[in-house]
Design a protein around this motif. Structure first.
Motif, short mmCIF file in Angstrom:
data_model
loop_
_atom_site.label_atom_id
_atom_site.label_comp_id
_atom_site.label_asym_id
_atom_site.label_seq_id
_atom_site.Cartn_x
_atom_site.Cartn_y
_atom_site.Cartn_z
N ARG A 96 4.09 -6.55 6.98
CA ARG A 96 4.17 -7.60 5.96
C ARG A 96 4.94 -7.09 4.76
NH1 ARG A 96 -1.34 -9.71 3.37
NH2 ARG A 96 -0.93 -7.99 1.92
N MET A 97 5.93 -7.84 4.34
CA MET A 97 6.70 -7.47 3.16
C MET A 97 5.78 -7.51 1.93
SD MET A 97 9.39 -6.86 4.82
CE MET A 97 10.89 -6.68 3.86
N SER A 98 6.22 -6.93 0.83
CA SER A 98 5.31 -6.67 -0.30
C SER A 98 4.67 -7.95 -0.82
CB SER A 98 6.08 -5.99 -1.43
OG SER A 98 7.06 -6.86 -1.96
N ASP A 99 3.36 -7.85 -1.10
CA ASP A 99 2.62 -9.00 -1.63
C ASP A 99 1.78 -8.57 -2.84
OD1 ASP A 99 1.79 -11.62 -1.83
OD2 ASP A 99 0.08 -11.33 -0.49
N PHE A 100 2.39 -7.74 -3.70
CA PHE A 100 1.75 -7.45 -4.98
C PHE A 100 1.69 -8.73 -5.82
CE2 PHE A 100 3.38 -2.90 -4.73
CZ PHE A 100 2.11 -2.34 -4.65
N LYS A 101 0.68 -8.83 -6.65
CA LYS A 101 0.69 -9.83 -7.72
C LYS A 101 1.40 -9.18 -8.92
CE LYS A 101 -2.62 -11.10 -4.82
NZ LYS A 101 -2.88 -10.31 -3.61
N PRO B 122 -2.36 -14.52 -11.77
CA PRO B 122 -1.41 -13.89 -10.84
C PRO B 122 -1.69 -14.21 -9.38
CG PRO B 122 -2.21 -12.32 -12.48
CD PRO B 122 -3.06 -13.55 -12.62
N MET B 123 -2.97 -14.48 -9.02
CA MET B 123 -3.30 -14.78 -7.63
C MET B 123 -2.53 -15.99 -7.13
SD MET B 123 -5.32 -13.70 -5.12
CE MET B 123 -6.80 -12.93 -5.79
N LEU B 124 -2.26 -16.96 -8.02
CA LEU B 124 -1.52 -18.17 -7.63
C LEU B 124 -0.16 -18.23 -8.31
CD1 LEU B 124 -4.40 -20.81 -7.74
CD2 LEU B 124 -3.49 -19.58 -5.77
N GLY B 125 0.33 -17.06 -8.72
CA GLY B 125 1.57 -17.04 -9.46
C GLY B 125 2.75 -16.51 -8.68
N PHE B 126 3.50 -15.63 -9.34
CA PHE B 126 4.77 -15.12 -8.83
C PHE B 126 4.49 -14.01 -7.81
CE2 PHE B 126 8.90 -12.76 -9.93
CZ PHE B 126 9.67 -13.58 -9.14
N ARG B 127 4.20 -14.41 -6.57
CA ARG B 127 3.84 -13.46 -5.53
C ARG B 127 4.46 -13.89 -4.19
NH1 ARG B 127 -2.26 -14.63 -3.24
NH2 ARG B 127 -1.43 -13.25 -1.63
N GLY B 128 4.48 -12.95 -3.26
CA GLY B 128 4.93 -13.25 -1.91
C GLY B 128 6.36 -13.74 -1.84
N ALA B 129 6.58 -14.75 -0.99
CA ALA B 129 7.93 -15.23 -0.68
C ALA B 129 8.72 -15.65 -1.91
CB ALA B 129 7.83 -16.38 0.31
N SER B 130 8.02 -16.21 -2.92
CA SER B 130 8.74 -16.73 -4.09
C SER B 130 9.51 -15.64 -4.82
CB SER B 130 7.76 -17.41 -5.05
OG SER B 130 6.80 -16.47 -5.53
N ARG B 131 9.11 -14.39 -4.67
CA ARG B 131 9.80 -13.29 -5.35
C ARG B 131 11.10 -12.92 -4.65
NH1 ARG B 131 6.25 -10.37 -8.81
NH2 ARG B 131 7.82 -8.72 -8.83
N TYR B 132 11.15 -13.10 -3.34
CA TYR B 132 12.20 -12.48 -2.53
C TYR B 132 13.60 -13.03 -2.80
CZ TYR B 132 8.10 -10.93 0.14
OH TYR B 132 6.90 -10.41 0.52
N TYR B 133 13.66 -14.28 -3.24
CA TYR B 133 14.96 -14.88 -3.52
C TYR B 133 15.18 -15.13 -5.01
CZ TYR B 133 11.99 -19.03 -3.64
OH TYR B 133 10.99 -19.92 -3.93
N HIS B 134 14.16 -14.83 -5.81
CA HIS B 134 14.24 -15.08 -7.26
C HIS B 134 15.04 -13.96 -7.95
CE1 HIS B 134 13.00 -15.84 -11.41
NE2 HIS B 134 12.57 -17.02 -11.01
N PRO B 135 15.84 -14.29 -8.97
CA PRO B 135 16.63 -13.26 -9.66
C PRO B 135 15.79 -12.12 -10.23
CG PRO B 135 17.40 -15.43 -10.29
CD PRO B 135 16.17 -15.66 -9.46
N PHE C 78 0.84 -1.19 0.00
CA PHE C 78 0.00 0.00 0.00
C PHE C 78 0.88 1.25 0.00
CE2 PHE C 78 -4.38 -1.44 1.73
CZ PHE C 78 -4.39 -2.47 0.81
N ILE C 79 1.96 1.21 0.77
CA ILE C 79 2.88 2.35 0.82
C ILE C 79 3.58 2.53 -0.52
CG2 ILE C 79 4.95 3.27 1.93
CD1 ILE C 79 4.12 1.66 4.45
N ILE C 80 4.00 1.41 -1.11
CA ILE C 80 4.71 1.48 -2.40
C ILE C 80 3.80 2.06 -3.48
CG2 ILE C 80 5.81 0.14 -4.22
CD1 ILE C 80 6.75 -1.83 -2.05
N SER C 81 2.56 1.61 -3.54
CA SER C 81 1.67 2.04 -4.62
C SER C 81 1.20 3.47 -4.46
CB SER C 81 0.46 1.10 -4.72
OG SER C 81 -0.31 1.15 -3.53
#
Length: 801
Positions: free
Chosen positions: A584-589, A609-622, A519-522
């Motif tokens: 909570r760290m960013s959880d944009f879709k 996107p709801m079940l895609g590249f979101r949440g924790a999976s982004r944080y360590y991905h290149p 929310f802060i980012i957007s």
């Protein structure tokens, strides 16, 4: 002081002399004498006495004519504007006695000698004996004159100050406050003029929410009159008071750059139409440069120095204060006025009043909100305050800027919208006293809004106010805090934006259970973090320009992201400190990330996107790891550099224990290590795997927060946004409840806390009873639901005993 002397120097007066020199001068003398040892710098000067004003009226035979003019006004035979004009002209036509002229001139010459400057420029300020009282501000009711040089100009300015005791706004205000006109006298303060490179106003509380633990500072270039009179949109800074005495911390929790389109400065001989001497006021207003408009007026060190002085002043006076400051070209800071804050500090804190729109509308304009309220009405654009007779009762006043001269019009208005001005101007203070919501500093309100169109103005969401098209429905709620029942289960609140969090500081809650970084980012940062890390990949020149404008003034583009996010999170944490605040760290879709500036260059196109590249999976991905590192840097700054160690980090949509390990490693790489500096890390429980493997997740995290919407979606296999299946989407479904019951039991066995953030406990008493029966540790709610939910939870706890 002898009976024949009409002069008192600042080192001779204090608060005990209010009847003799008025509130403003008594306060200046008090600070000059009492606070210098604590570092507070007040320019020296002297005051004429209130008795000198009475003698002036007597010598010129003005008591009866003034009384007659006021009687005509009271009888309704003469309008306010006419009565005020008559009285002011009577006072201007008078003259000082020879003794008064001699004493004022001698005092001015002494001041020049002390400062070793012939014709020293001075500020000449009115100080009424009923002004700057704890119960009434009289803000901006009388006149001040700046850069006054020479004896003749000083005497002219003094005469104008006397006349200003009867400005239309001052007459109306005294009548509204119940002050008898003949019981109010005027002293004049003559003070060494600070040749201001910058100036402004500060309050020792938040002027919108009354939150007492901050100092709010407004700042603009040049003389401070542009801020006081609302003719610029100033910079806005906020410092957290409890940390000001810890020199290792930098608790500046807000730094917002205003447009500052003009500045007031001393007039120079080359300025057209301005002579060297002989004028009561010799200042000019000129445009600011592009660098001045885009740059900060104050660096953090200056903000902290002013904030520490404000705290010293507040402690001395033992009440919240409204303070004016100035900074000279050498960088020295000065306090030039201080008065009690008379609005937020006088409110009944046992009752919390909140406004909320109940329907959506098109946003026409945004500005700074004055008053956390909502108002609807037809627009009336007014260029001159003398148009009060033609202003319809209940209309929304739209004008260039609010000014104390507008008080008679403001009284008739339902609300106010202006092109320029800040939330700490005199007019903003009066707006709050009149309980008129205002949106100031909108830029082009007088061009975009036209007479007769219906609009809604809302300051209900914090510092940013909005003007909506049409008359929208809204509700006003009053919560009696004393009536809220105590509960064993911790009740917390959800906080979306920093300014909104400050509005709820009075609620007796256990902290904040959910703050969403996205929310802060957007809403405030607005740019994709990867676009700041790799600006070369943003090929659209217009988008690149917009991004460059946002990070202007920062050494590195990424510093903009880290600084903005750190201050925003810190402000939310400050609203509840030392109670926990779960961030909570960013959880944009991916589709939501694409909506940020530059996002299209870094995001995938996903079918779901709801079940895609979101949440924790982004944080360590290149594709996003570098962006997550910026988020971590911001949290570390808020916790360690700014002092808000009550921040708890929460990881969303973490699918497996192995993924949790990768995220914790990525956080540690950025300096956020679980357990270090007391850092706790929670995980959202919103995927069935979080429940099934709760014992393994509990080995990696300190707590769980149940996200009931996503958990319901994934347990029941229902798209949470599906209109067709809406009737089946229910967190009270038995399958969902069994999941919740299981994770609470296992987490407690592992020594982890469990909370829930959602509306169901507020909307459904039986669901609150179920959670209490399961032994949930905390329930986090939207703030306006706390009162209702606390009743449900207390009843459930009683039934469960």
């Amino acid at each position: 002081m002898t009976s024949s002397t009409c002069i008192l120097w600042f080192n001779e007066v204090g608060l005990q002399h209010l009847a003799e020199v008025g509130g403003k001068n008594a306060s200046l003398g008090e600070m000059y004498q009492q606070l210098a040892e604590q570092g507070v710098a007040v320019p020296y000067g002297f005051a004429t006495t209130a008795q000198a004003f009475r003698d002036y009226l007597t010598a010129n035979g003005l008591h009866q004519p003034i009384s007659d003019a006021l009687a005509e006004l009271a009888a309704g035979r003469q309008p306010l504007a006419a009565s005020g004009h008559v009285i002011r002209e009577l006072i201007r036509s008078g003259d000082f006695s020879a003794k008064q002229r001699e004493q004022i001139a001698d005092a001015y010459l002494q001041l020049c000698e002390q400062l070793q400057t012939p014709d020293t420029p001075v500020a000449v300020r009115s100080s009424a004996t009923a002004e700057d009282l704890p119960q009434a501000s009289f803000a901006g009711q009388q006149e001040s004159f700046l850069n006054v040089r020479g004896t003749d100009a000083l005497l002219e300015a003094c005469r104008e100050c006397y006349a200003s005791l009867y400005t239309d706004r001052a007459i109306a205000y005294r009548e509204e406050q119940g002050f008898a006109h003949d019981q109010v006298a005027l002293s004049i303060g003559v003070q060494q003029m600070v040749e201001s490179a910058a100036a402004g106003v500060m309050f020792t509380l938040d002027t919108e929410s009354g939150f007492p633990d901050i100092v709010l500072i407004s700042a603009a270039w040049g003389l401070g009159e542009t801020v006081v009179k609302g003719s610029v949109n100033p910079d806005r800074y906020m410092a957290y008071k409890p940390f000001l005495e810890r020199p290792e911390l930098n608790p500046v929790i807000e730094s917002t750059v205003g447009s500052k389109l003009c500045k007031m400065r001393y007039a120079q001989p080359e300025d057209e139409g301005v002579g060297e001497h002989g004028r009561a006021e010799a200042t000019v207003t000129v445009p600011t440069s592009a660098n001045e408009q885009r740059g900060r007026v104050l660096e953090d060190s200056a903000v902290l120095q002013l904030a520490r002085w404000a705290q010293v002043i507040e402690r001395h006076y033992q009440r919240p204060m409204d303070i004016e400051w100035a900074r000279n070209s050498a960088g020295q800071l000065f306090i030039v006025q201080a008065r009690p804050e008379t609005i937020e500090s006088q409110k009944d804190r046992s009752v919390l009043v909140s406004y909320q729109l109940t329907e959506q509308g098109k946003v026409l304009l945004e500005g700074s909100s004055v008053g956390s309220a909502i108002a609807c009405g037809p627009v009336c654009v007014v260029a001159d305050p003398d148009d009060v007779e033609h202003f319809p009762e209940g209309a929304i006043l739209v004008t260039e800027r609010t000014d104390p001269d507008w008080v008679p019009v403001m009284r008739k208005a339902a609300g106010i919208v202006t092109n320029s001005g800040g939330t700490t101007s005199h007019a903003a203070i009066v707006s709050r006293e009149l309980k008129k919501p205002a949106i100031v500093g909108c830029g082009n309100a007088t061009e975009l809004l036209h007479d007769g169109m219906d609009i809604t103005i809302s300051g209900a969401d914090g510092a940013t106010g909005k003007v909506y098209e049409g008359s929208l429905e809204f509700e006003c709620k009053s919560i009696s805090l004393a009536d809220l029942p105590a509960t064993t289960t911790a009740l917390m609140i959800n906080a979306a934006l920093p300014d909104g969090a400050l509005q709820w500081w009075q609620l007796p809650v256990a902290g904040i259970g959910l703050t969403r970084i996205e929310f802060i980012i957007s809403s405030q940062i607005r740019v994709h973090p990867m676009a700041l890390i790799h600006p070369d990949k943003v090929t659209d020149p217009e988008i690149a320009r917009q991004i460059a404008d946002l990070h202007h003034g920062f050494e590195q583009p990424t510093d903009y992201f880290v600084d903005s996010l750190a201050r925003s999170v810190a402000k939310i944490a400050a609203s509840q400190y030392p109670r926990p605040v779960i961030v909570r760290m960013s959880d944009f879709k991916s589709n939501e990330y694409r909506g940020l500036l530059g996002g299209e260059y870094f995001e995938l196109n996903e079918e779901n996107p709801m079940l895609g590249f979101r949440g924790a999976s982004r944080y360590y991905h290149p594709l996003y790891r570098e962006g997550f590192q910026l988020e971590c840097r911001a949290i570390r700054r808020a916790r360690e550099d700014m002092g808000f160690d009550n921040i708890i980090v929460m990881i969303p949509f973490c699918r497996t224990p192995g993924e949790a390990d990768k995220v914790l490693d990525a956080m540690a790489e950025a300096g956020l290590r679980r357990g270090s500096a007391g850092l706790k890390v929670y995980v959202m429980c919103e995927i069935p795997s979080n429940v099934i493997l709760a014992d393994r997740f509990a080995q990696r995290f300190d707590g769980f927060s149940i996200g009931s919407n996503d958990l319901t979606q994934l347990v029941l296999g229902i798209d949470r946004d599906s209109a067709v299946l809406k009737s089946l989407f229910d967190a009270r479904d038995e399958a969902v409840k069994r999941m919740i019951e299981q994770v609470i039991r296992v987490a407690h066995e592992q020594g982890c806390k469990v909370g829930i953030c959602g509306q169901a406990p507020s909307d459904h008493p039986e669901f609150a009873e179920f959670l209490v029966h399961c032994g949930i540790d905390s329930i986090s709610l939207n703030p306006d639901s706390v009162a209702r939910a606390s009743v449900h939870v207390a009843a459930a706890e009683a039934a469960n005993r």
